[in-house]
Design an enzyme around this catalytic site. Sequence first.
Site, PDB file in Angstrom:
ATOM      1  N   GLY A   1      -1.263  -3.914   5.439  1.00  0.00           N
ATOM      2  CA  GLY A   1      -2.171  -4.965   5.866  1.00  0.00           C
ATOM      3  C   GLY A   1      -2.701  -4.784   7.276  1.00  0.00           C
TER       4      GLY A   1
ATOM      5  CB  THR B   1      -0.875  -0.028   1.277  1.00  0.00           C
ATOM      6  OG1 THR B   1      -1.610  -1.237   1.290  1.00  0.00           O
ATOM      7  CG2 THR B   1      -1.814   1.147   1.358  1.00  0.00           C
TER       8      THR B   1
END
Length: 597
Positions: free
Chosen positions: A484, A401
Amino acid sequence: MLTALAPLAVIATPAQAQDSEAEPVAQKPDFKESIGPGGRPVGADWSRSPVYAENGMAATAHPLASQIAIDVLKQGGNAVDAAIAANAALGLMEPTGNGIGGDLYAIIWDPKTQKLYGINGSGRSPKNQTLDQLKEKLGDRDSLPPVGPLPITIPGTVDAWFEMHGEFGKLSMADILAPTVEYAREGHPVAPIIAMYLDRSLRAYERRQEATPFDFSNARATWFANGAPKAGEIFKNPDLANTLETIGRGGRAAFYDGELTKVMVDYLQRQGSAFEYEDFAEHTSEWVEVACAGYKDGYELCELPPNGQGFAALQIVNILKNIDLSQWERGSPEVLHYITEAKRLAYADVARFYADTDFSKFPMELLSEEYGKKRFALIDPAKATPDYRPGEPKLEGPGDTTYLTVADKDGMMVSLIQSNYRGMGGGLTPDGLGFMFQDRGELFSLDPAHPNVYEPNKRPFHTIIPAFVKKDGGPYMTLGLMGGGMQPQGHVQVLINMVDYGMNIQEAGDAARLNHDGGRQPTDDLAGTGADLLGTLHVEPGISAETIAALEAMGHKVEVVDNGIMFGGYQAIRRDPETGVYSGATEMRKDGQAIGY
């Protein structure tokens, strides 16, 4: 229409976080004692100074993206314009973390209305594919794979850009995307940690091709024609330049209901995907209510609702507010134990209740202080509980991310996170478009009784979450910590570092972190069959051997991880409530930079 963190006493230096041979260092008994004669004039000697500026601030995972955001601010754009520009740049420069094939969430503080606004820019599954049809394609598999056409969901990022821009933007989208178009055509030097992730991604895709064959040819040609790009190597992506230029010229429709859509759908259907043109044309983002949980001393942590996991951070806060962590030293076994158990309690509920709220109503009781007290009472202060079951609220009705943040001279603050999920995505790159589709659908459950079960036109459970902190009801700080399940616990660890242990915004991110992994998951069946219910407590170098031994004696499984990868990527901007001056911080475990003017 719109609707209105690690408290670790022992701290890893950047060298220790990267050096696999580093030995744990002893805990310093008091924060102030780490700042002495010969030490740093500002902050602890294991950290660096925050960046201060008055007119604007940007903190991203790549220095060039941060610079683009500042350039946009100087050209008259606001924080939303600059955030979109930086996000576009990161899709080019940090393709291992994000891109326009993925999803986006953001929290925006609007100084005009004095309100927080949240946007959920996540995509859905094919509307004409049922669970039984999906299972038939999966064959003997009991979960969705990380690669190929089956885990793909509609890319939501571009739509979210235009939603944000339509409500708050000032510059044209063509001007906002222009810097990335130029870098994509002319090239940019690859940053060192991103180069490491590119190499890891290539090796992972080649391994996965053996187990789950998929079309990697376009992705290889785009990023790996000569192997993984090396640090300092000039990388170009002219296909992405053309795609972004088309979006800037043709708007949202160019991507979801136009020439780019036809290319994407034709490609996906050749791969065996059930997506049709209408799935793209009908896609919409959603403006959502931001929820906050008070911690102490007037601080509130604010997060977005499911299908993301942001409310897990609020649950952790509501549990930990029942104990004064500052009575112990940072990095003590007591502090790590309470944070870990609070996370495990919250995640028992995440695994049971977090899903697309269009299909399963979220029980808001989970965010009440009374519920937090009940869950806190389940923590044994002396030992780890082998298994936490989810709570029983009253139900009504049915990793990789990028995080970035930008603030402008008028006080607008944007907290934005964007991802393709695992690695660079599912490996599939549409012909000539220069980006990879996300594999977020891997996070659907296949248990028909689970709220997060795969269904047509449904958003899967999401891990990516932006955060915002209020102080005495006013805007105080944007923050995010990519990675995550690390994200909710990371948000809370940073908050605790600042509130309980007096760290500045940079120290709070540089402090050694814990990451509890395992336990119940939203992809499990409701019984948690096969889950590692205790999980593993991972800690960074800097946590003392004595603390680790004490945690193990409590029953925790503890592992020291020294490469920094699983502990996330932090960025943050703090606004001084009295002067309005910004201070910015960025992640020592990444390539990023905070820049102001």
